[in-house]
Design an enzyme around this catalytic site. Structure first.
Site, short mmCIF file in Angstrom:
data_model
loop_
_atom_site.label_atom_id
_atom_site.label_comp_id
_atom_site.label_asym_id
_atom_site.label_seq_id
_atom_site.Cartn_x
_atom_site.Cartn_y
_atom_site.Cartn_z
N ASN B 23 3.12 5.90 -6.28
CA ASN B 23 3.46 4.81 -5.38
C ASN B 23 4.96 4.82 -5.17
O ASN B 23 5.72 4.80 -6.15
CB ASN B 23 3.00 3.46 -5.95
CG ASN B 23 3.22 2.32 -4.96
OD1 ASN B 23 4.36 1.98 -4.63
ND2 ASN B 23 2.14 1.74 -4.48
N SER B 46 -0.52 3.40 -1.29
CA SER B 46 0.19 2.27 -0.70
C SER B 46 -0.60 1.01 -1.01
O SER B 46 -1.82 0.98 -0.83
CB SER B 46 0.33 2.46 0.81
OG SER B 46 1.16 1.45 1.35
N GLU B 47 0.10 -0.03 -1.50
CA GLU B 47 -0.64 -1.15 -2.08
C GLU B 47 -1.42 -1.97 -1.06
O GLU B 47 -2.26 -2.78 -1.44
CB GLU B 47 0.27 -2.03 -2.93
CG GLU B 47 1.52 -2.56 -2.30
CD GLU B 47 2.72 -1.64 -2.50
OE1 GLU B 47 2.57 -0.41 -2.40
OE2 GLU B 47 3.82 -2.18 -2.74
N ASN B 48 -1.18 -1.79 0.23
CA ASN B 48 -2.01 -2.49 1.20
C ASN B 48 -3.38 -1.82 1.39
O ASN B 48 -4.20 -2.32 2.16
CB ASN B 48 -1.29 -2.62 2.55
CG ASN B 48 -1.02 -1.29 3.20
OD1 ASN B 48 -0.67 -0.32 2.52
ND2 ASN B 48 -1.17 -1.22 4.50
N SER B 88 -7.03 -2.08 -4.66
CA SER B 88 -5.71 -1.46 -4.64
C SER B 88 -4.91 -1.84 -5.88
O SER B 88 -4.25 -0.99 -6.50
CB SER B 88 -4.95 -1.89 -3.38
OG SER B 88 -3.76 -1.15 -3.26
#
Lengths: 220, 219
Positions: B23, B46-48, B88
């Site tokens: 990340n 990607s955290e979304n 996520s």
């Protein structure tokens, strides 16, 4: 079977002053833009908003903040919208900041009938203030409590008439958990199809969670 | 982006191994993807809700439904997938991210990280930073060595802590430093600096590695 498809005007009768509203989306991608615009137009006020972020000026749920309709926001990040910070500093907006992963799990816990979640995130930080901790094994965890709302407003890419939702790409974000954790769940659909016309393998939110479906006016 | 930041990104790129799930924070950390060796392929999270992030697309190929956690349009690699925020952050907290490359306001000798708040000045919210700093297997900090001359690598944080005792490696334009139980181990210095200069710009005492190396990523 109940017909869940209603007009935006009909759904707006359900959204009233003082409501706690979960708003799906991540920087407005996957946000119910038509419903947000209608809330601004109707001037529904004293809202508590639960959302990942408060978007960027002029887009999505930032319009609720700009119109001063929000008294409290529970969110992970406000840095992309200076107006949120400004109202917070002025004292007119109560901002409760929650780590993003904890926010997702607090909402999921509410929808899944759990009494809370234990997370290592935030231990020893200001995110732990006022929260209980528990040690399991050798590790300390925060007890994060479930988070519910009166209303969840979501956006689906394709929604069938029963309410089954398919979300395209990164529009999922908080929408699936929020669908489970509100008394009234309204989805704004980019496209509405007949019940059963979404491949069951591609349904992310089961239709049983959805109360009303409106057609989106927005191509954004 | 300044030369110093590019130096940092290039040096961090050498830390990543083929197949790592990584990340990259917003800003400087994002640059790291541009400097990976040819034989190293990583899976960017990607955290979304993406595994398999690729570069920004041509304007004609922009998809309104596909952004990264910074809100920028991206493309995806062959084999990419999408998921919701709960999954996520399960990936993050559950230790399934091998490396998180994060920015920092301050780091201290115990590996404590401050990255989310300057009281009274900058209160953007922690976003995913606390989860990433707590959950990723290895935290690499990408930061300029000082903030306009004042040290960012300290004995003790003065800003609010984002996560406790999590930082493993600090990479600046001047040095590569490992956080060890004994203290901060200076492993490498840039070709254009000295140990004395690096120490003078660092509040916390540095233990100079007997195997101290020089790095020059311009080459």
């Amino acid at each position: 079977m109940k017909n869940k498809i209603v007009t935006l005007d009909e759904v707006m009768e359900k959204i009233t002053d003082g409501a706690t509203i979960m708003v799906g989306g991540f920087l407005s991608v996957g946000s119910p833009l038509s419903i947000i615009d209608a809330i601004v137009e109707k001037g529904v006020k004293d809202l508590t908003i639960i959302s990942n972020d408060t978007s960027i000026p002029g887009v999505g749920n930032s319009k609720l903040i700009a119109a001063k309709l929000v008294k409290k926001v529970i969110t992970s990040h406000i840095g992309t919208n200076p107006e949120t910070g400004k109202q917070m500093m002025e004292g007119s907006l109560d901002v409760q900041l929650v780590p993003q992963g904890s926010l997702a799990e607090m909402i999921r816990a509410a929808g899944a009938g759990l009494g809370g979640v234990l997370t290592p995130t935030g231990v020893g930080t200001e995110a732990a203030e006022g929260k209980q901790t528990i040690v399991i094994g050798n590790r300390k965890y925060l007890i994060e409590l479930p988070l519910r709302a009166d209303i969840a407003i979501l956006r689906g890419t394709i929604v069938d008439t029963f309410g089954n939702i398919f979300y395209n790409k990164t529009t999922q974000n908080f929408n699936p958990v929020m669908a489970t954790a509100a008394d009234l769940v309204i989805v704004e659909a980019e496209k509405i199809v007949k019940e059963g016309d979404i491949d069951p393998n591609k349904v992310k939110t089961p239709g049983i969670f959805v109360d009303y479906i409106i057609r989106s006016n927005s191509n954004e | 982006m300044s030369n110093e930041k590019i130096t940092i990104a290039k040096r961090i790129a050498k830390e990543l191994k083929d197949g790592d799930v990584v990340n990259l924070g917003i800003g400087l950390p994002t640059l790291v993807a541009n400097y990976l060796p040819d034989d190293v392929d990583i899976v960017i999270h990607s955290e979304n809700g993406i595994l398999g992030v690729d570069a920004a697309p041509d304007k004609s190929l922009v998809d309104k439904d596909l952004v990264n956690a910074g809100g920028s349009h991206v493309s995806t690699k062959h084999g990419a997938c999408f998921f919701d925020s709960s999954i996520s952050f399960g990936i993050i907290r559950g230790g399934h991210v091998d490396v998180a490359v994060l920015g920092a306001l301050q780091v201290d000798k115990n590996g404590n990280l401050a990255s989310h708040k300057v009281p009274g000045k900058m209160i953007p919210g922690m976003g995913g930073a606390m989860d990433l700093a707590t959950g990723a297997k290895r935290i690499i900090i990408a930061t300029l060595h000082t903030n306009n001359g004042s040290p960012k690598i300290l004995n003790e944080l003065t800003l609010p802590v984002t996560a406790i005792n999590v930082v493993k490696t600090i990479v600046t334009e001047k040095a590569v430093i490992e956080v060890t139980p004994e203290g901060l181990l200076l492993k490498e210095i840039a070709a254009d600096t000295t140990v004395e200069e690096v120490q003078s710009l660092t509040e916390a005492p540095l233990i100079v590695s007997p195997d101290l190396k020089s790095f020059d990523v311009a080459a």
